[in-house]
Structure formats: structure tokens, C-alpha cells
Write a protein that holds these residues in place. Structure first.
Motif, PDB file in Angstrom:
ATOM      1  N   LEU A 121      -4.108  12.812  75.450  1.00 17.11           N
ATOM      2  CA  LEU A 121      -4.330  11.494  76.181  1.00 17.11           C
ATOM      3  C   LEU A 121      -5.568  10.559  77.197  1.00 17.11           C
ATOM      4  CD1 LEU A 121      -2.092  12.710  79.333  1.00 17.11           C
ATOM      5  CD2 LEU A 121      -1.447  11.459  77.695  1.00 17.11           C
ATOM      6  N   LEU A 122      -6.324  11.652  77.091  1.00 17.98           N
ATOM      7  CA  LEU A 122      -7.611  11.766  77.440  1.00 17.98           C
ATOM      8  C   LEU A 122      -8.604  10.402  76.706  1.00 17.98           C
ATOM      9  CD1 LEU A 122      -9.208  14.692  79.352  1.00 17.98           C
ATOM     10  CD2 LEU A 122      -8.614  12.206  80.246  1.00 17.98           C
TER      11      LEU A 122
ATOM     12  N   LYS B 199      -3.293  16.808  77.136  1.00 18.48           N
ATOM     13  CA  LYS B 199      -4.944  16.281  78.174  1.00 18.48           C
ATOM     14  C   LYS B 199      -5.034  16.323  77.184  1.00 18.48           C
ATOM     15  CE  LYS B 199      -5.993  18.512  81.735  1.00 18.48           C
ATOM     16  NZ  LYS B 199      -6.562  19.566  82.359  1.00 18.48           N
ATOM     17  N   ARG B 200      -5.730  16.292  75.822  1.00 20.39           N
ATOM     18  CA  ARG B 200      -7.032  16.021  75.395  1.00 20.39           C
ATOM     19  C   ARG B 200      -6.895  14.758  74.527  1.00 20.39           C
ATOM     20  NH1 ARG B 200      -9.862  20.194  71.586  1.00 20.39           N
ATOM     21  NH2 ARG B 200      -9.984  20.849  73.066  1.00 20.39           N
TER      22      ARG B 200
ATOM     23  N   ILE C 131       3.006  11.116  79.046  1.00 14.54           N
ATOM     24  CA  ILE C 131       2.049  11.924  79.264  1.00 14.54           C
ATOM     25  C   ILE C 131       2.378  13.568  79.476  1.00 14.54           C
ATOM     26  CG2 ILE C 131       1.552  12.232  81.913  1.00 14.54           C
ATOM     27  CD1 ILE C 131       1.061   9.948  81.464  1.00 14.54           C
TER      28      ILE C 131
END
Length: 385
Positions: free
Chosen positions: A281-282, A278-279, A274
């Protein structure tokens, strides 16, 4: 890491059992995972969710490790036992009629895989641009190969972000295994639950599984892909060719196999993944969903041209692992032999063609970056381009 080796001889079969020192320290963790998996299977079964004995453990173990601070552990040997059980079960249902019209079928499978690779390359350029990921890493992230194959390839190549590659493929496998049964829930055919429990069958079944497990050694020597799964299939097929009858596996053994594999898959996604950003992961989730949509469309083509059922078609084209898709086919009542043949072809296609091409692409990228570095160095010294 130190191992203690116990050598057992039985009927000229040499069996090596490796007991890792400190293994008792993992017993508590294994016990905890077992309880979590069993609870998940029972809850999913109570809620009438599809494939409860695989998806229940997968989901509960996956979620639990984000809330339980204690390290969860599930030996890969447990998964291998599950693969052997499923391999024996599939071998007992194998029918040679699947090879009828194989020429047309091979052309169709080749076409589907070429299109899938093209889609994966286009996705890689999108991952590179949106996620600011190096092209070599992006290509390795989106190639529709097996998790073990691709991670091993990434380890051997230079300048590939192994953490990102592992995350993309783990998310792909988990997404496919979790979502496909729900997508197909309205088309599930109640699969044969296997033979009923009989005390008299315990010893023959145990001997069959031990013999099948022993053949894995030959599979490894012959470098057969997924040897714990394919070698037992081939072993049972050979026995059937010589008219050797084998005891049918009871339903509870198939449930145990699903639980063993579901818990293992659930632990593939680690909490530390994790931290990738964020980018990234998405993009991992998005690429997995796009690949599912693409393979679903290919599945519709199988329905139109080959008149397969929706579960058989989707599982045949899905970019999941050979073992996972075959196990799902067994669980939901799809044509497991057709699914296994399609997935086996894709695995060989990736191994024989895609990975060599990917290696060539990585070498080309390395040379291009090296040339750019040389030109940049010359320009900094005042030498004109």
C-alpha cells in the motif's frame, strides 16, 4: 450474465442499447452515488476548491465506500457519456497552429517519455526489492501507461499479480487527478464556462452529442485509443474542416461530464484493495508521488524551453490518463489542445514501444526462471552444475 438488446434505427444509424437484467437493482446504488457526488461537488464549490465538479464527486465517493456498507455502483456508460461531452468540447476549440514546429516538438516528447520510462524501470527495481514483489509484477506496476492498457496486459501475462498492478495504477490515477489541481491552484486561469443555457439550443446540442456518440462505433472498429474521447474530437474537427458550425456546449454540460467522470474514478479504488498489505500500500502511494515529482520536473523543462504555462506544462507531462488530463486542462484553463497532443503521444508511445518491450522483458524473465528451475532440478538429482 444475460443482456437484453433493443435495436433502434434512425437515419441509417444502428444504435444498440444493452440493458442488463437486474439493472433496476442498481438504481438505488446509482441514485446514492449521484447524491453523494452532487453533495461533494457543491461542498467543493462552496469551499472554492479547484475543479469542484470533478474532485468533489471523486473525493466524496472514494471516502463514502469505506463507510457505507451498501455496495456503490456507477455504470461505465455514464463515464463514457462524460468522455463524449468533453471530446466534443475539445474538438470545438481545436486549432491546427499547435502543429507548428512539430518536428522539434516530437523530438521533445520522445525524449521526455524515454526518460520517464527509465525512471519507471528504476522504480520497479525498488518496488521489487522493498516490497518483495516479483520483477514482472513490479515492472507492470510502474510503467506509465493507461489504466485500461496495463490491466489488460497484466491479465494476458502469466505470473503477474493483477490485484497489485490494479492497485498501483488506480492509486496513480487518483493521486494525480486529486493532487494536481491543488498544486496548480495558484496558477488556475478561470476557464470559459461554455455557452449560456438556451432552450432553442437543446435540440441541436442533443443531436450533436448523439451524432458524436454514434461515431464511437467507427473509432472502435479502427481501434482508436480511448474511442469515446478521441473519436468525437476527430468528428468535430472534420466538421470544422467542411465549415459546418456546431452549437457551443453550455457550462452545465461540462459540469455534468466532470461529475460523471469524477464518480467513476472515485469508485476505482475498492475497499478490498486495502488487504494487500501495508508495505505494498505504501509503495503504491510512494511510487505515485515519485512519478508526480518526476513529471513536474519535466513540466519545468517545458516552461523553460517551450515557454508554456505551468498548468499546461504539468498536465502535458503528468502520467495520468489522456481523458483525465484533458478534462483537467479544460477545467483549469490550460491549453487543452497542447495537453491532449502530449498525452496522446505518450499513449501511443506506451502502446507501440513500451508494452512490446515490457512483453519481451516478461518473456526474458520467464526463460531465466525456467532455466534456474531446470538447474535446480538437476542439482537435486546429484548432477553437477
Amino acid at each position: 450474465m444475460t443482456f437484453t438488446t433493443i435495436d433502434l434505427w434512425y437515419s441509417n444509424t444502428y444504435i444498440i442499447i444493452l440493458l442488463k437484467e437486474g439493472f433496476p437493482l442498481h438504481l438505488k446504488s446509482i441514485g446514492l452515488v449521484s447524491v453523494i457526488s452532487l453533495v461533494g461537488a457543491l461542498v467543493f464549490d462552496f469551499l472554492h476548491f479547484p475543479v469542484p465538479w470533478m474532485l468533489g464527486p471523486l473525493f466524496t465517493v472514494l471516502i463514502s465506500q469505506f463507510f457505507i456498507k451498501y455496495e456503490l455502483y456507477w455504470p461505465v456508460h455514464f463515464r463514457n457519456v462524460g468522455l463524449i461531452i468533453v471530446g466534443v468540447s475539445i474538438g470545438q476549440t481545436f486549432q491546427f497552429s499547435v502543429f507548428a514546429g512539430m518536428g522539434w516538438l516530437i523530438f521533445f516528447m520522445l525524449l521526455l517519455n524515454v526518460v520517464l520510462v527509465i525512471i519507471s524501470v528504476l522504480m520497479a527495481f525498488g518496488v521489487q526489492k522493498i516490497g518483495n514483489v516479483p520483477l514482472k509484477t513490479a515492472l507492470t506496476c510502474t510503467v506509465p501507461g493507461g489504466l485500461g492498457q496495463i490491466v489488460l496486459f497484466a491479465e494476458e501475462e502469466k505470473d503477474i499479480d493483477l490485484a497489485v498492478v490494479t492497485y498501483f495504477h488506480v492509486v496513480r490515477v487518483i493521486s494525480i487527478v486529486l493532487l494536481i489541481p491543488f498544486v496548480l491552484s495558484g496558477h488556475v486561469v478561470q476557464a470559459d464556462g461554455g455557452a449560456g443555457f438556451s432552450v432553442n439550443e437543446i435540440i441541436p446540442i442533443l443531436l450533436l452529442l448523439l451524432a458524436s456518440g454514434a461515431t464511437v462505433w467507427f473509432g472502435k472498429k479502427l481501434k482508436i485509443p480511448v474511442p469515446y474521447f478521441l473519436t468525437p474530437i476527430l468528428f468535430i474537427i472534420v466538421l470544422s474542416l467542411f465549415s459546418v458550425e456546431t452549437p457551443e456546449l453550455p457550462g452545465y454540460l461540462l459540469h455534468i461530464a466532470q461529475l460523471l467522470m469524477g464518480a467513476y474514478i472515485g469508485l476505482l479504488l475498492k475497499p478490498n484493495m486495502i488487504k494487500l498489505g501495508k508495505r505494498v500500500l505504501l509503495l503504491g502511494v510512494g511510487s505515485a508521488l515519485l512519478l508526480m515529482i518526476a513529471t513536474f520536473a519535466q513540466g519545468l523543462l517545458l516552461i523553460y524551453f517551450l515557454h508554456y504555462s505551468l498548468p499546461t506544462s504539468f498536465l502535458s507531462t503528468a502520467a495520468g490518463g489522456l481523458d483525465q488530463m484533458s478534462l483537467l486542462a479544460t477545467a483549469i484553463g490550460a491549453d487543452v489542445i497542447t495537453v491532449t497532443v502530449f498525452q496522446m503521444f505518450r499513449l501511443l508511445f506506451v502502446f507501440l514501444f513500451v508494452l512490446p518491450l515490457l512483453k519481451m522483458a516478461c518473456s526474458f524473465i520467464d526463460k531465466r526462471q525456467l532455466n534456474r528451475g531446470i538447474k535446480l532440478t538437476l542439482n537435486e538429482k546429484g548432477v553437477p552444475k
